[in-house]
Design an enzyme around this catalytic site. Structure first.
Site, short mmCIF file in Angstrom:
data_model
loop_
_atom_site.label_atom_id
_atom_site.label_comp_id
_atom_site.label_asym_id
_atom_site.label_seq_id
_atom_site.Cartn_x
_atom_site.Cartn_y
_atom_site.Cartn_z
N ASP A 127 -100.48 10.99 12.01
CA ASP A 127 -100.72 12.01 13.03
C ASP A 127 -101.32 11.36 14.27
OD1 ASP A 127 -100.80 14.49 14.20
OD2 ASP A 127 -102.63 15.13 13.19
N TYR A 129 -102.41 11.62 18.59
CA TYR A 129 -103.45 12.33 19.36
C TYR A 129 -103.03 12.17 20.82
CZ TYR A 129 -108.44 13.50 20.32
OH TYR A 129 -109.63 14.07 20.71
N HIS A 134 -105.55 17.90 25.43
CA HIS A 134 -106.28 18.10 24.17
C HIS A 134 -107.38 17.05 24.01
CE1 HIS A 134 -107.05 18.98 19.95
NE2 HIS A 134 -106.81 17.72 19.64
N ARG A 143 -118.59 15.06 23.30
CA ARG A 143 -119.36 14.01 23.97
C ARG A 143 -119.62 14.46 25.41
NH1 ARG A 143 -115.16 11.52 21.57
NH2 ARG A 143 -114.14 11.30 23.58
N GLU A 198 -103.42 23.28 14.24
CA GLU A 198 -103.06 22.40 15.34
C GLU A 198 -101.55 22.47 15.51
OE1 GLU A 198 -104.81 18.49 14.71
OE2 GLU A 198 -106.72 19.18 15.56
N GLU A 200 -98.23 21.19 16.58
CA GLU A 200 -97.73 19.85 16.87
C GLU A 200 -96.21 19.82 16.69
OE1 GLU A 200 -99.93 16.70 15.07
OE2 GLU A 200 -101.82 17.82 15.08
N ASP A 232 -100.96 21.09 11.71
CA ASP A 232 -101.95 20.22 11.09
C ASP A 232 -103.23 21.03 10.89
OD1 ASP A 232 -103.48 18.04 10.25
OD2 ASP A 232 -103.97 17.45 12.30
N ARG A 236 -112.77 22.28 10.67
CA ARG A 236 -113.57 21.61 11.70
C ARG A 236 -114.96 21.22 11.23
NH1 ARG A 236 -109.53 19.85 14.65
NH2 ARG A 236 -108.34 21.52 15.65
N GLN A 239 -114.57 18.24 8.93
CA GLN A 239 -114.15 17.12 9.78
C GLN A 239 -115.34 16.56 10.57
OE1 GLN A 239 -111.17 18.31 12.63
NE2 GLN A 239 -111.03 16.29 13.58
N TYR A 243 -116.17 12.53 9.78
CA TYR A 243 -115.16 11.69 10.44
C TYR A 243 -115.66 10.37 11.00
CZ TYR A 243 -116.32 12.52 15.40
OH TYR A 243 -116.91 12.52 16.62
N LYS A 252 -108.58 17.32 6.88
CA LYS A 252 -107.18 17.43 7.29
C LYS A 252 -106.21 17.37 6.10
CE LYS A 252 -107.61 16.73 11.92
NZ LYS A 252 -106.97 17.55 12.96
N THR A 256 -100.64 20.38 5.38
CA THR A 256 -99.94 20.24 6.66
C THR A 256 -98.61 20.95 6.48
OG1 THR A 256 -100.94 18.06 6.98
CG2 THR A 256 -99.04 18.61 8.37
N THR A 343 -102.13 17.51 18.48
CA THR A 343 -102.18 18.86 19.03
C THR A 343 -101.58 18.87 20.44
OG1 THR A 343 -104.22 19.19 17.84
CG2 THR A 343 -103.72 20.78 19.58
N GLU A 357 -110.04 24.58 20.82
CA GLU A 357 -110.00 24.62 22.29
C GLU A 357 -109.97 26.06 22.82
OE1 GLU A 357 -106.62 21.63 22.11
OE2 GLU A 357 -107.31 21.37 24.18
CA CA Z 1 -103.61 16.71 14.43
#
Ligand code: CA
Length: 416
Positions: A127, A129, A134, A143, A198, A200, A232, A236, A239, A243, A252, A256, A343, A357
């Site tokens: 997968d 990114y 996104h 962050r 997600e 995708e 996906d 959260r 994760q 992560y 995750k 899927t 995503t 989001e």
């Molecule tokens: Ca994903």
């Protein structure tokens, strides 16, 4: 040279409703199971599916190993390579165009009468990114005091290795996963309370490469059989706690979902567009030019209501770049690998590809018709992803549905 299988004037003896995802110009491949029978490969046409195993047995399709479509996966066919895919597409188009061949009604099933199965035996699942919007949004959320994009992001298509065994076909229920998440007094265990989607787009590989070699970006598309929709599903809270430093794992790997129909690159040819400009220019092994992206319009429905329309054409990294990067170290891709885009999010609030989001990590709940609100998914929620391509001078084609409904966690869902 124009491709006769894409001619908008081409019609079929199989009735195709106006606006169908599956006109004769599309011809996506899937695996279906007629009631009480074994799975086999078929092609979608309107509201029907053409049984390629039966068509081949009757002699309407030749030049391929006998029985190649009497299989529970597309892998054997996909391994034959682009020339065979192309030839088969021409033959299927010829079978379905013009007058009905003798006996052909026996090769047709109504889609509502058959079960769709996962179309590919998936060896490895990766997968990416690859949406700038996104990645920027997620960076801003997690962050807030730093640059949203990490230093590597514009130089390589970031990815993680996902789990192939839990890739399921559209319609399969999604069990709410349980796991560890961070709590005020240390970690707690229980069903996720931040279950997300997600949206995708994935590609599946037909022809791989030997270990120790890599796939050049310029010929990467010769290895790609086609595209599908991917959800996906993401927990959260699990994760966020797990992560760092090695990336997504149990947040995750629980499920899927992929759509049952694989739309070939031949069918997508009229909808090629130039990808967004890349700044700075990537290293030479990732350099592409021309129309390396696909103008695919996506849609997310939550309990029947459209909540977003992400634009796939805005993805920063293309499929060819992703595959070239995935093999640049000499690793071997195999027939039936699945590569998801990451995503797909656009720039505006109505084009975001996940609830993280859309609700800004739960801070801005979605208001649904009927007065309900959502931050993350509740048990019983149904998510349906769709995608289609259209432009003047070409016949609109679609991907069908990539659907899943959330069912309660095992064990009654209690906290411990
Ligand atoms: Ca994903």
């Amino acid at each position: 040279m124009s491709d006769p299988t894409l001619d908008p004037r081409l019609g079929s003896w199989v009735p195709v409703p106006e606006g169908s995802d599956f006109p004769i110009q599309n011809l996506p491949y899937g695996v279906f199971r007629p009631s009480g029978d074994t799975p086999r490969v078929g092609v979608a046409i309107g509201e029907h599916v053409l049984d390629l195993a039966a068509a081949q047995a009757a002699g309407a399709i030749d030049e391929l190993p006998q029985g190649i479509f009497a299989a529970p996966a597309l892998n054997r066919f996909m391994a034959l390579g682009r020339r065979a895919w192309r030839r088969n597409r021409e033959q299927v188009s010829a079978v379905l165009a013009g007058d009905r061949p003798d006996g052909a009604e026996a090769w047709l099933h109504r889609q509502e009468d058959v079960a769709m199965e996962r179309p590919v035996e998936i060896g490895d699942y990766v997968d990416f990114y690859s949406s700038l919007h996104h990645a920027t949004n997620v960076g801003m959320m997690f962050r807030p005091d730093a640059e949203p994009l990490l230093p590597n992001w514009r130089h390589l298509p970031v990815a993680y290795h996902g789990r192939a065994s839990s890739v399921v076909v559209s319609g399969a229920p999604v069990v709410r996963p349980s796991g560890q998440r961070s709590g005020p007094d240390g970690p707690v265990f229980g069903p996720t309370v931040r279950l997300d989607i997600e949206m995708e787009v994935g590609f599946v590989t037909g022809v791989g490469n030997p270990l120790g070699t890599s796939i050049p970006v310029g010929s990467a598309e010769d290895h790609i059989f086609g595209l599908c929709l991917v959800n996906d599903w993401s927990a959260r809270d699990i994760q966020a706690w797990e992560y760092q430093p090695l990336g997504p794992f149990l947040g995750k790997s629980f499920a899927t979902t992929m759509s049952p129909w694989i739309v070939t690159l031949d069918a997508l040819a009229p909808f090629r567009v130039a990808p967004p400009p890349q700044d700075p220019a990537p290293l030479d092994y990732l350099a592409v030019d021309g129309d390396a992206a696909f103008d695919l319009q996506l849609e997310i429905r939550l309990n029947g209501e459209v909540v977003s329309r992400p634009p796939f054409r805005e993805m920063y990294w293309t499929a060819a770049q992703q595959l070239a990067h995935a093999t640049v170290n000499g690793t071997n891709v195999r027939t039936g690998d699945l590569y998801a885009s990451g995503t797909v999010s656009g720039e505006t609030p109505d084009t975001l590809g996940c609830l993280l989001e859309m609700t800004w990590n739960g801070a801005r709940p979605l208001s649904l018709a009927g007065g309900e609100q959502r931050t993350y998914l509740e048990d019983g929620d149904e998510v349906v992803l769709r995608g289609w391509c259209e432009r003047d001078g070409a016949t609109r084609i679609g991907f069908g549905e990539c659907a899943g409904t959330v069912v309660p966690a095992y064990g009654g869902g209690g906290e411990t």
